[in-house]
Design a protein around this motif. Structure first.
Motif, PDB file in Angstrom:
ATOM      1  N   LEU A 225       0.890  -1.162   0.107  1.00 20.23           N
ATOM      2  CA  LEU A 225      -0.069  -0.093  -0.073  1.00 20.23           C
ATOM      3  C   LEU A 225       0.983   1.240   0.078  1.00 20.23           C
ATOM      4  N   LYS A 226       0.745   2.152  -1.079  1.00 19.98           N
ATOM      5  CA  LYS A 226       1.414   3.670  -1.149  1.00 19.98           C
ATOM      6  C   LYS A 226       0.436   4.459  -1.038  1.00 19.98           C
ATOM      7  N   LEU A 227       0.422   5.377   0.054  1.00 17.70           N
ATOM      8  CA  LEU A 227      -0.445   6.435   0.286  1.00 17.70           C
ATOM      9  C   LEU A 227      -0.049   7.968   0.235  1.00 17.70           C
ATOM     10  N   LYS A 228      -0.735   8.714  -0.473  1.00 18.67           N
ATOM     11  CA  LYS A 228      -0.357  10.242  -0.459  1.00 18.67           C
ATOM     12  C   LYS A 228      -1.622  10.664  -0.332  1.00 18.67           C
ATOM     13  N   ASP A 248       3.656  -3.947   3.566  1.00 19.30           N
ATOM     14  CA  ASP A 248       4.589  -3.231   2.763  1.00 19.30           C
ATOM     15  C   ASP A 248       4.040  -2.026   2.558  1.00 19.30           C
ATOM     16  N   LEU A 249       4.112  -0.932   3.420  1.00 23.58           N
ATOM     17  CA  LEU A 249       3.642   0.335   3.775  1.00 23.58           C
ATOM     18  C   LEU A 249       4.367   1.503   3.122  1.00 23.58           C
ATOM     19  N   HIS A 250       3.912   2.315   2.193  1.00 18.60           N
ATOM     20  CA  HIS A 250       4.635   3.607   1.912  1.00 18.60           C
ATOM     21  C   HIS A 250       3.565   4.847   2.167  1.00 18.60           C
ATOM     22  N   LEU A 251       4.234   5.922   2.912  1.00 23.19           N
ATOM     23  CA  LEU A 251       3.473   6.950   3.321  1.00 23.19           C
ATOM     24  C   LEU A 251       4.336   8.290   2.757  1.00 23.19           C
ATOM     25  N   ASP A 252       3.558   9.133   2.180  1.00 18.33           N
ATOM     26  CA  ASP A 252       4.075  10.132   1.797  1.00 18.33           C
ATOM     27  C   ASP A 252       2.989  11.506   2.112  1.00 18.33           C
ATOM     28  N   GLY A 253       3.891  12.692   2.833  1.00 18.36           N
ATOM     29  CA  GLY A 253       3.159  13.701   2.983  1.00 18.36           C
ATOM     30  C   GLY A 253       1.952  13.348   3.987  1.00 18.36           C
TER      31      GLY A 253
END
Length: 609
Positions: A225-228, A248-253
């Motif tokens: 999961l990639k979240l912005k 697998d977690l990606h967090l932006d802003g």
């Protein structure tokens, strides 16, 4: 002859052509991996293959599908990988089809006829960035669909109730697929997410939400999961559901979050294996153990990457619950200007499995592990990082040592006692790769390293760049422990005068027998004050293959046999006796030797074999 065959497989064959009709009444499988762009598929090719169940064609020119495709009433799997496709509406006649892939075929439109494939279980539209049109109510007709792959593909989702008439499929249509368990897609505009969009039935997913994300081919987990997104959307029930299940977690802003573990998942992310956080102006802690009822945080986390977190003060605030970070193997921190250290001694249990540490561009980073005031940790007990293989420290202007007590830095600065980068508080017995760039330490190792030298017996690569306070790299005692070193690079260290010095700088006797027996690559670049590599017969490099010497204007000798340190400092060289190399280097070195851009040429370049 072909009538008896049940399968034909043409893998990488350069064939001049195919027959007009394949008369294979028993054939169930046809595979063609084409390498000839001129190969034509005859229109009637499949008229004699009515029992065909699997067709797999790669890199075939199909501006129009062969009309004989409609006779394949038993076809269940159709894969058209990286083909040139035009109109594919004919596929809608394959009523028994269960698997359809047009990966990498650059289709522009998914025809409305695809909605007739009511038995379809897998639809793969991966690598079709040109796909712009999926007519409304096509996807919702695929009621048996289990797997939908739209990686690097369709982005033009319509919005129900806003587009009138709607030209494209909406995300809401996917809610009508009761068996959907695998979903790969990118939603660039989080505001079009329907309420309750994500189902508990999703078992495998790779979902990107927000602008700027790129697809990664490297996958170690089945849930990514990639979240912005804004603070209001990240609290949605569907997003919270994915957060709890992703590995697998990606967090932006990230907005409105100061403590990641506590505020995003009250259970401490028990399933998460990889966490990447970037570009946040508000995060202060990854884990805040001072909150009421602290819980185990990230018990199965394998990698943690933190990038451009302007307010991050600590990875863990307070003493974490046991088992927190206990599986952590990779830790990367970059551009976190408020972070002074990675961990306190309270967290040493979470360090023991670390295999890689990378710290880059952290302006006030002082140490890796800090002993805070009031700590009850045993001062004499070392932390043993027995799994650490790679350590990278770059652009850390305040960095002093891998570990120290909280008041030790100030006292050393006041007394002007040079601190060493490595000390006895942290052991690195299996370190293999060490990179140091633009840090201000004056010494990497102690002059008399003692048992500390045994902690670097596995070191194979050492790169030192832009460390302007280093006057030398090793003492003879330290270099004796580097028997496994294969690569050594020294660049832009303006104060470097000598690479290896004798333990006693006042001693005049030659020290013999010190070796770098496995050294293969040596690079010396941008060292304006370097006068020699070492004194005496200190180094034997029998396997040296590449030597780079560039912008080292005062380097006149590689190994000095008799000159004292004072003589070297006063440039008292005897031209007839000064040689760059002696018999201790590999005869194969001549194949790779590069001596470049030296304003003052070396006096002798000799290789005696």
């Amino acid at each position: 002859m072909l009538e008896q065959y049940s399968a034909i497989s043409l893998l990488g064959c350069k064939i001049s052509g195919l027959p007009e009709v394949l008369n294979c009444p028993k054939m169930e499988s046809f595979i063609l991996y084409n390498e000839d762009p001129s190969l034509k598929i005859p229109d009637c090719l499949f008229e004699g293959t009515k029992t065909l169940q699997l067709m797999d064609m790669t890199r075939v020119q199909l501006p129009t599908l062969p009309s004989s495709l409609q006779f394949l009433e038993k076809l269940q799997t159709l894969c058209l990988y990286y083909c040139v496709l035009g109109d594919i509406a004919l596929i809608g006649e394959l009523k028994m089809l269960k698997v359809l892939s047009v990966m990498g075929s650059n289709i522009v439109r998914l025809p409305r006829e695809i909605g007739k494939l009511t038995r379809l279980q897998l639809l793969d539209l991966t690598d079709n960035p040109t796909l712009e049109i999926i007519p409304p109510n096509v996807l919702s007709c695929l009621t048996q669909l289990e797997d939908l792959y739209m990686e690097n593909s369709f982005l033009q989702w319509g919005v129900e109730g806003l587009d009138s008439p709607r030209n494209n499929a909406s995300l809401a249509e996917l809610k009508y697929l009761p068996y959907l368990s695998t979903l790969y897609l990118h939603i660039t505009d989080p505001m079009i997410l329907p309420k309750d969009f994500f189902s508990k039935k999703l078992e495998r997913f790779n979902i990107l939400i927000g602008e700027g994300w790129e697809w990664s081919r490297k996958r170690e987990t089945s849930t990514i999961l990639k979240l912005k997104i804004s603070a209001s959307i990240q609290s949605e029930e569907g997003i919270q559901l994915l957060l709890k299940r992703t590995e697998d977690l990606h967090l932006d802003g990230l907005e409105g979050v100061k403590s990641v573990s506590y505020e995003l998942d009250g259970q401490g992310f028990p399933s998460l294996k990889h966490l990447h956080i970037q570009n946040s102006l508000e995060i202060r802690y990854i884990v805040d153990s001072t909150m009421l009822s602290p819980i185990v945080a990230f018990p199965f986390l394998v990698s943690l990457s933190l990038d451009n977190l302007n307010k991050l003060e600590k990875i863990c605030n307070g003493q974490p619950v046991a088992e927190s970070f206990s599986k952590l193997r990779i830790l990367k921190v970059k551009s976190c200007p408020m972070l002074k250290n990675l961990f306190s001694l309270h967290m040493q249990r979470g360090l023991l499995q670390l295999e890689e540490i990378s710290i880059i561009d952290c302006k006030i980073m002082e140490v890796i592990v800090a002993e805070e005031s009031g700590s009850e940790a045993d001062e004499d007990e070392a932390i043993k990082l027995t799994q650490l293989r790679t350590l990278t420290l770059e652009y850390l202007p305040q960095f002093t040592s891998v570990s120290s007590k909280s008041n030790e830095i100030a006292s050393d600065t006041r007394l002007r006692t040079p601190m060493t980068l490595f000390n006895k508080k942290i052991e690195f017995p299996y370190l293999e790769d060490l990179k140091l760039s633009s840090i201000e330490v004056e010494k990497i190792w102690q002059d008399q390293p003692g048992e500390l030298s045994c902690w670097f017996l596995r070191l194979t690569s050492l790169i030192v760049q832009g460390c302007r306070n280093l006057k030398y790299l090793f003492t003879t005692s330290m270099v004796e422990s580097l028997a496994q070193l294969k690569r050594l690079e020294l660049c832009d260290c303006v104060s470097m005068e000598e690479i290896i010095i004798k333990n006693g700088l006042g001693e005049e006797e030659n020290v013999r027998g010190v070796m770098l027996p496995k050294l293969q690559f040596l690079k010396l670049e941008g060292l304006p004050n370097l006068t020699r590599f070492c004194t005496g017969h200190l180094i034997q490099c029998c396997f040296l293959q590449e030597l780079w010497i560039e912008n080292c204007p005062t380097l006149k000798t590689f190994i000095s046999n008799s000159l004292s340190t004072d003589a070297v400092a006063n440039n008292q060289f005897e031209e007839t006796n000064s040689t760059l190399f002696d018999e201790k280097v590999s005869p194969f070195l001549l194949l790779f030797l590069l001596v470049l851009q030296s304003p003052t040429p070396v006096q002798h370049l000799l290789l005696n074999t």
